[in-house]
Design a protein around this motif. Structure first.
Motif, mmCIF file in Angstrom:
data_model
loop_
_atom_site.group_PDB
_atom_site.id
_atom_site.type_symbol
_atom_site.label_atom_id
_atom_site.label_comp_id
_atom_site.label_asym_id
_atom_site.label_seq_id
_atom_site.Cartn_x
_atom_site.Cartn_y
_atom_site.Cartn_z
ATOM 1 N N ASP A 248 19.042 34.790 41.955
ATOM 2 C CA ASP A 248 18.450 36.053 41.990
ATOM 3 C C ASP A 248 19.230 36.989 41.140
ATOM 4 O O ASP A 248 20.399 36.860 40.828
ATOM 5 N N GLU A 249 18.538 38.233 40.987
ATOM 6 C CA GLU A 249 19.114 39.258 40.174
ATOM 7 C C GLU A 249 20.417 39.889 40.918
ATOM 8 O O GLU A 249 21.493 40.043 40.291
ATOM 9 N N ALA A 250 20.173 39.770 42.507
ATOM 10 C CA ALA A 250 21.473 40.363 43.042
ATOM 11 C C ALA A 250 22.651 39.150 43.115
ATOM 12 O O ALA A 250 23.577 39.705 43.094
ATOM 13 N N GLY A 251 22.216 37.925 43.121
ATOM 14 C CA GLY A 251 23.271 36.992 43.078
ATOM 15 C C GLY A 251 23.808 37.178 41.630
ATOM 16 O O GLY A 251 25.216 36.964 41.720
ATOM 17 N N LEU A 252 23.296 37.225 40.733
ATOM 18 C CA LEU A 252 23.776 37.245 39.172
ATOM 19 C C LEU A 252 24.760 38.593 39.255
ATOM 20 O O LEU A 252 25.816 38.381 38.691
ATOM 21 N N GLN A 253 24.333 39.625 39.676
ATOM 22 C CA GLN A 253 25.050 40.761 39.854
ATOM 23 C C GLN A 253 26.534 40.505 40.547
ATOM 24 O O GLN A 253 27.627 41.112 40.165
ATOM 25 N N ALA A 254 26.394 40.021 41.724
ATOM 26 C CA ALA A 254 27.513 39.793 42.413
ATOM 27 C C ALA A 254 28.708 38.600 41.742
ATOM 28 O O ALA A 254 29.729 38.924 41.620
ATOM 29 N N VAL A 255 27.958 37.773 40.866
ATOM 30 C CA VAL A 255 28.819 36.731 40.226
ATOM 31 C C VAL A 255 29.547 37.523 39.164
ATOM 32 O O VAL A 255 30.684 37.378 38.771
ATOM 33 N N VAL A 256 28.732 38.282 38.317
ATOM 34 C CA VAL A 256 29.114 39.155 37.203
ATOM 35 C C VAL A 256 30.368 39.915 37.491
ATOM 36 O O VAL A 256 31.400 40.104 36.986
ATOM 37 N N ALA A 257 30.154 40.787 38.836
ATOM 38 C CA ALA A 257 31.048 41.496 39.289
ATOM 39 C C ALA A 257 32.450 40.871 39.535
ATOM 40 O O ALA A 257 33.370 41.561 39.499
ATOM 41 N N HIS A 258 32.354 39.823 40.420
ATOM 42 C CA HIS A 258 33.844 39.223 40.599
ATOM 43 C C HIS A 258 34.269 38.617 39.309
ATOM 44 O O HIS A 258 35.612 38.760 39.281
ATOM 45 N N GLU A 259 33.430 38.055 38.207
ATOM 46 C CA GLU A 259 34.399 37.816 36.929
ATOM 47 C C GLU A 259 34.712 38.763 36.367
ATOM 48 O O GLU A 259 35.896 38.726 35.680
ATOM 49 N N ARG A 260 34.146 40.084 36.132
ATOM 50 C CA ARG A 260 34.661 41.164 35.616
ATOM 51 C C ARG A 260 35.731 41.798 36.227
ATOM 52 O O ARG A 260 36.594 42.415 35.714
ATOM 53 N N ALA A 261 35.893 41.584 37.616
ATOM 54 C CA ALA A 261 37.141 42.204 38.295
ATOM 55 C C ALA A 261 38.337 41.381 37.630
ATOM 56 O O ALA A 261 39.476 42.006 37.711
ATOM 57 N N HIS A 262 38.283 40.122 37.330
ATOM 58 C CA HIS A 262 39.406 39.399 36.789
ATOM 59 C C HIS A 262 39.772 39.878 35.525
ATOM 60 O O HIS A 262 40.783 39.993 35.287
ATOM 61 N N LEU A 263 38.792 40.370 34.755
ATOM 62 C CA LEU A 263 39.128 40.834 33.496
ATOM 63 C C LEU A 263 39.851 42.383 33.491
ATOM 64 O O LEU A 263 40.738 42.646 32.951
ATOM 65 N N ASP A 264 39.053 43.314 34.423
ATOM 66 C CA ASP A 264 39.578 44.422 34.572
ATOM 67 C C ASP A 264 40.979 44.619 35.358
ATOM 68 O O ASP A 264 41.664 45.541 34.762
ATOM 69 N N GLN A 265 41.220 43.584 36.063
ATOM 70 C CA GLN A 265 42.674 43.644 36.888
ATOM 71 C C GLN A 265 43.757 42.706 36.029
ATOM 72 O O GLN A 265 44.689 42.732 36.516
#
Length: 337
Positions: free
Chosen positions: A171-188
């Motif tokens: 769902d939308e909340a789950g997608l937000q969680a996965v995207v936040a996790h992956e973008r943390a890899h990029l940001d850090q």
């Protein structure tokens, strides 16, 4: 300089086996992934400096009372301006130090070039086969039935890749969680850490601890990404999303079955799935597939207390000391004689 050489050799031995084994088995690392990563980097850097430095100092020992003087005498020897000579044993030690240093640097550069080419090739494929997500800038959607998400770093812009199966599963909340996790890899910039330790393992595959370090670092950066995602979504949402993706892609650690009921309570499936094509996609991007380890799952199920500030400061100080000691022994003239 014999004392310095022996001390560096002893430190290299400690950092090559017992210390990494102890750290890889320590449970406290999950309480502070950042400090643990700093310590792993210090161990790798100090181990390399000690290993190369001990052989370098041993090889140059007949030419001077300290490293700087010995290097100067060695340069004069190369130019034929001195009567000093090196016997075969010292020539071997000096050659080994130079070759090992060159090997480590060359392997790092070669790994960086190879990974860069893989990412460029994969980015071209995404341009042909993927569609930019209008709802999520910097995100590309590929037509793939298996739920999968990964990040593709790049100096000319990074991208997060999601599959159609993921969009249909979460769902939308789950997608937000996965995207936040992956973008943390990029940001850090976790890709830089992965590259460094992958290079270390490729350069020294005969050293068991290089593989231990690579696995431990991969798990720790996943924990850091989890922590970043938890700032945007509730713990239950992140747990459900990550387990769903890991189970569908075959990346769920069987050892995590230690607490299957808690995973089911979170609404996440615990079965396996076909993940061959998913792993191939990640491999093409140059981003390794981490899976969901039992330690990481337990950490999501039960929030661990962070390390006390005193312990955290002690770990950071130990990391600085690990790097500082071999550096001081190498650069300080006549520190130990």
């Amino acid at each position: 300089m014999w004392t310095t050489s022996y001390l560096l050799a002893g430190l290299a031995l400690l950092l090559a086996w017992p210390v990494p084994v102890w750290l890889s088995r320590s449970a406290w690392t999950a309480r502070s992934p950042f400090a643990s990563l700093v310590l792993w980097q210090a161990i790798a850097l100090a181990g390399g400096l000690s290993m190369i430095g001990s052989m370098l100092i041993w090889g140059l020992e007949p030419l001077g009372d300290n490293l700087l003087a010995a290097v100067g005498s060695f340069w004069q020897l190369l130019l034929g301006r001195t009567a000093n000579t090196l016997d075969p044993v010292h020539v071997f030690a000096l050659s080994a130090a130079l070759l090992l240093g060159a090997h480590l640097v060359f392997t790092l550069l070669l790994t960086a070039v190879r990974v860069g080419r893989q990412r460029t090739r994969h980015r071209r494929l995404l341009a042909l086969l993927g569609d930019p997500s209008p709802a999520r800038p910097g995100t590309v959607v590929v037509q793939h039935d298996i739920p999968v998400a990964y990040c593709l770093p790049g100096f000319n812009g990074s991208v997060t890749v999601l599959s159609r199966g993921l969009l249909e599963t979460l769902d939308e909340a789950g997608l937000q969680a996965v995207v936040a996790h992956e973008r943390a890899h990029l940001d850090q910039r976790h890709d830089v850490l992965v590259l460094a330790f992958a290079s270390w393992h490729q350069a020294l595959p005969w050293l068991p601890t290089s593989k231990l370090a690579q696995s431990a670092v991969q798990e720790l950066i996943e924990m850091l990404a989890d922590d970043a995602a938890l700032k945007e979504v509730p713990r239950e949402v992140l747990l459900r999303s990550l387990v769903s993706v890991a189970a569908a892609s075959g990346g769920l650690d069987p050892a995590s079955d230690a607490e299957p009921d808690r995973a089911r309570e979170a609404g996440a499936p615990t079965g396996g799935g076909s993940g061959g094509s998913v792993e191939a996609a990640r491999a093409a991007s140059g981003v390794p597939a981490p899976g969901l380890s039992s330690r990481r799952l337990k950490r999501l199920l039960h929030a661990a207390d962070p390390l006390p500030r005193a312990s955290l400061a002690g770990l950071l100080a130990a990391s600085a000391l690990l790097i500082g000691v071999p550096t001081a022994l190498l650069v300080a003239p006549g520190l130990l004689g």
